[in-house]
Write a protein that holds these residues in place. Structure first.
Motif, mmCIF file in Angstrom:
data_model
loop_
_atom_site.group_PDB
_atom_site.id
_atom_site.type_symbol
_atom_site.label_atom_id
_atom_site.label_comp_id
_atom_site.label_asym_id
_atom_site.label_seq_id
_atom_site.Cartn_x
_atom_site.Cartn_y
_atom_site.Cartn_z
ATOM 1 N N LEU A 230 123.729 38.823 40.441
ATOM 2 C CA LEU A 230 123.668 40.189 40.963
ATOM 3 C C LEU A 230 124.910 40.965 40.537
ATOM 4 C CD1 LEU A 230 122.047 42.145 42.800
ATOM 5 C CD2 LEU A 230 123.443 41.326 44.707
ATOM 6 N N PHE A 237 125.456 47.370 44.935
ATOM 7 C CA PHE A 237 124.743 46.134 44.590
ATOM 8 C C PHE A 237 123.226 46.306 44.636
ATOM 9 C CE2 PHE A 237 128.749 43.751 45.620
ATOM 10 C CZ PHE A 237 128.886 43.180 44.360
ATOM 11 N N ALA A 238 122.739 47.387 45.228
ATOM 12 C CA ALA A 238 121.304 47.656 45.252
ATOM 13 C C ALA A 238 121.083 49.077 45.734
ATOM 14 C CB ALA A 238 120.570 46.672 46.165
ATOM 15 N N VAL A 289 117.790 46.690 41.535
ATOM 16 C CA VAL A 289 118.984 45.858 41.426
ATOM 17 C C VAL A 289 119.265 45.550 39.955
ATOM 18 C CG1 VAL A 289 118.647 44.783 43.696
ATOM 19 C CG2 VAL A 289 117.684 43.691 41.663
ATOM 20 N N LEU A 291 120.233 42.442 37.655
ATOM 21 C CA LEU A 291 120.305 40.989 37.591
ATOM 22 C C LEU A 291 120.648 40.572 36.158
ATOM 23 C CD1 LEU A 291 117.199 40.033 39.763
ATOM 24 C CD2 LEU A 291 119.611 39.968 40.417
#
Length: 306
Positions: A230, A237-238, A289, A291
């Protein structure tokens, strides 16, 4: 105490110097020619300076915005499955153009576009670049479906420091030249599998209730139990974006874990969110997000009750 002639002269010099400095500062460019009053809507039912620290569902379509937004395709009618280029213009209610100098940076960008189709199955987050003309912005994206798309603009005027919104619609032709877009809605789901990842969105209490603050937890795991790479996206972070079934507005949510230098659990990162939804109905929350350098999106469908 009575001042002498010397003290009076010194005081006069100091006062005159201060006035001169103040006048000079007033003449310096501030970056924007727009003021706080340019972003007030002359209507009782209006959007007015939404607080990003108190995330709520914003009924953008149903209320008046002090900003007008227009959109035009640059190379013919947009078609599903094909990249389409657009020119977007932003202006105040009085017609003053809104350019990059008039907007503050919010989550690493000056202008966010939240683009969603009528079935709420294709959601894309786009960042336009300034165009050649005043108030013009340009962007491109590839719509995945045909039908009516709605584009929400999310931005913060430098003159106010508070979030504002606008919206407009545009049509996309189906990729095969015929057929109708999907209009059915998926069943309620709080878990989504995407490639090697599983996304779990968990409300603190169910059912989700209208006009009550809802706490949410977003967890991400890898199918093989390995680490989850992440990384921040747009300074967080999101990002979660909630839409109602009729696309009357949205809520743009950011995690409470705002310090991106503190990495969450590498095998099961969890992030906390809050939102207040004003009325009952069917909603979808799209999670976005990063990744391992690739942006992933996951939709969660749910019902809100009175």
């Amino acid at each position: 105490m009575t001042l002498g002639a010397t003290e009076r002269r010194q005081l006069a010099w100091i006062t005159g110097g201060a006035v001169a400095v103040y006048a000079l500062l007033r003449l310096l460019p501030t970056g924007t020619n727009l003021s706080h009053m340019d972003f007030r809507a002359d209507a009782k039912n209006s959007i007015e300076f939404c607080d990003p620290l108190n995330p709520q569902f914003i009924p953008v379509v149903a209320v008046a915005s002090p900003v007008t937004m227009a959109l035009r395709a640059l190379a013919g009618a947009p078609r599903a499955g094909t990249e389409a280029a657009f020119a977007l213009t932003l202006a105040t209610a009085a017609g003053k153009p809104i350019g990059p100098q008039d907007l503050a940076v919010s989550h690493t960008r000056k202008l966010h576009l939240l683009v969603v189709d009528e079935a709420l199955r294709d959601y894309q987050h786009v960042h336009p670049s300034p165009g050649a003309r005043a108030g013009e912005w340009r962007f491109s994206f590839s719509p995945r479906a045909g039908g009516n798309y709605r584009c929400f603009a999310d931005f913060t005027p430098s003159a106010t420091g508070r979030g504002l919104y606008a919206s407009t619609d545009f049509s996309v032709s189906p990729s095969d030249g015929g057929g109708k877009p999907t209009t059915d809605r998926p069943a309620t789901n709080w878990s989504v599998a995407r490639d090697a990842w599983r996304f779990q969105l968990t409300p603190a209490a169910q059912p989700v209730r209208a006009r009550a603050t809802t706490e949410l937890k977003l967890a991400i795991t890898r199918a093989d139990g390995g680490p989850v790479p992440l990384a921040p996206v747009m300074g967080a972070f999101a990002h979660l974006v909630a839409f109602d079934e009729r696309r009357t507005g949205f809520a743009h949510l950011h995690p409470a874990e705002s310090d991106v230098t503190r990495q969450p659990d590498p095998r099961k990162p969890e992030l906390s969110f809050k939102v207040t939804i004003p009325r009952a109905g069917r909603y979808v929350i799209w999670a976005q997000v990063n990744l391992g350098g690739r942006e992933e999106f996951a939709p969660f469908w749910f019902e809100v009750v009175e």
